[in-house]
Design a protein around this motif. Structure first.
Motif, PDB file in Angstrom:
ATOM      1  N   THR A  13     101.671  14.087  44.896  1.00  0.00           N
ATOM      2  CA  THR A  13     101.598  15.039  45.996  1.00  0.00           C
ATOM      3  C   THR A  13     102.385  14.481  47.169  1.00  0.00           C
ATOM      4  O   THR A  13     102.172  13.324  47.571  1.00  0.00           O
ATOM      5  CB  THR A  13     100.147  15.302  46.412  1.00  0.00           C
ATOM      6  N   TYR A  14     103.283  15.279  47.699  1.00  0.00           N
ATOM      7  CA  TYR A  14     104.061  14.872  48.864  1.00  0.00           C
ATOM      8  C   TYR A  14     103.337  15.334  50.123  1.00  0.00           C
ATOM      9  O   TYR A  14     102.850  16.469  50.185  1.00  0.00           O
ATOM     10  CB  TYR A  14     105.466  15.465  48.798  1.00  0.00           C
ATOM     11  N   PRO A  15     103.243  14.468  51.133  1.00  0.00           N
ATOM     12  CA  PRO A  15     102.484  14.806  52.346  1.00  0.00           C
ATOM     13  C   PRO A  15     103.209  15.826  53.215  1.00  0.00           C
ATOM     14  O   PRO A  15     104.397  16.094  53.004  1.00  0.00           O
ATOM     15  CB  PRO A  15     102.371  13.450  53.054  1.00  0.00           C
ATOM     16  N   PRO A  16     102.505  16.383  54.216  1.00  0.00           N
ATOM     17  CA  PRO A  16     103.171  17.275  55.171  1.00  0.00           C
ATOM     18  C   PRO A  16     104.334  16.553  55.834  1.00  0.00           C
ATOM     19  O   PRO A  16     104.303  15.316  55.975  1.00  0.00           O
ATOM     20  CB  PRO A  16     102.058  17.593  56.170  1.00  0.00           C
ATOM     21  N   PRO A  17     105.385  17.287  56.254  1.00  0.00           N
ATOM     22  CA  PRO A  17     105.452  18.754  56.287  1.00  0.00           C
ATOM     23  C   PRO A  17     105.770  19.391  54.933  1.00  0.00           C
ATOM     24  O   PRO A  17     105.711  20.612  54.804  1.00  0.00           O
ATOM     25  CB  PRO A  17     106.593  19.021  57.267  1.00  0.00           C
ATOM     26  N   THR A  18     106.107  18.595  53.899  1.00  0.00           N
ATOM     27  CA  THR A  18     106.418  19.195  52.598  1.00  0.00           C
ATOM     28  C   THR A  18     105.163  19.773  51.950  1.00  0.00           C
ATOM     29  O   THR A  18     105.140  20.922  51.521  1.00  0.00           O
ATOM     30  CB  THR A  18     107.039  18.147  51.659  1.00  0.00           C
ATOM     31  N   ALA A  19     104.121  18.951  51.856  1.00  0.00           N
ATOM     32  CA  ALA A  19     102.826  19.374  51.320  1.00  0.00           C
ATOM     33  C   ALA A  19     102.969  20.085  49.975  1.00  0.00           C
ATOM     34  O   ALA A  19     102.541  21.222  49.804  1.00  0.00           O
ATOM     35  CB  ALA A  19     102.106  20.268  52.326  1.00  0.00           C
TER      36      ALA A  19
END
Length: 230
Positions: A13-19
């Motif tokens: 899981t890529y964190p925000p802002p990508t999310a």
């Protein structure tokens, strides 16, 4: 037999802002000598999966084993050593240096093994012979066709005799004839008595069919695996 590559419960899981959740609960075992095609639509998680198999990215969940060794607790230098000694990479772009000869382009792939320059060139020459380019060692990349440049990239990846070769759309920039030649080359890399494992990403059905095993991803999950009984 120890698996060449093994994933258990892997998620990314890529964190925000990508999310974005790129992979979810992936279990996968690849045995030595297998040739595997990973397919799926754009955004299905193929490149993320290949990057995690190659230890270029760390998963946010699950375990990744290379030749039976859990890589989750390894430091970045330790992972770099795994890549240098056990894994070769081939990409859609050739990433050849125009100012170097074909021989020296291949030899650069061995820099992180700490070999003397002369030894690197000896290994590079053998790898170029292996892919049918022994007569091109003094050429520059600009003097080669697209198919020849991709073979140089493959020679660079296999010069150190890695146990695993990972390829991301290796025929994507080639015409049909050159693409078929590259596929035949990849499919026969294991026929050297070394059990080279090949895992590649492709959108091409013919390329996928040439591999022993086909895996399809959808939304970060494996939805089909021809190597697993129903």
């Amino acid at each position: 037999m120890t698996a060449a590559l093994e994933l258990r419960g892997v998620g990314k899981t890529y964190p925000p802002p990508t999310a974005v959740t790129a992979l979810s609960d992936v279990d996968l075992t690849v045995e030595p000598g297998e040739t595997v095609a990973i397919t799926g639509a754009s955004g299905a998680g193929k490149t993320t999966l290949l990057s995690i198999l190659g230890t270029l990215e760390r998963p946010t969940a699950g375990t990744v084993r290379v030749a039976g060794t859990d890589t989750s607790a390894m430091s970045d230098p330790q992972l770099s050593a795994v890549r240098a000694w056990r894994i070769g990479f081939v990409f859609q772009q050739f990433f050849l240096l125009d100012h170097l000869t074909v021989l020296d382009n291949v030899a650069t792939g061995l820099v992180y093994r700490g070999m003397p320059a002369g030894t690197r060139r000896e290994h590079a020459a053998r790898a170029l012979e292996r892919v049918g380019l022994a007569d091109r060692v003094r050429h520059r990349p600009a003097q080669l066709s697209g198919g020849e440049r991709q073979r140089v990239a493959i020679a660079r990846a296999v010069a150190g005799r890695p146990a695993v070769l990972l390829a991301d759309e290796p025929t994507g920039n080639l015409d049909t004839a050159n693409g078929r030649q590259i596929v035949r080359l990849l499919a026969t890399l294991r026929d050297t008595g070394e059990d080279t494992t090949v895992v590649l990403i492709t959108h091409n059905a013919d390329v996928a069919a040439a591999m022993d095993r086909q895996i399809r991803l959808e939304d970060g999950r494996i939805v089909h695996d021809s190597g697993v009984a129903a």
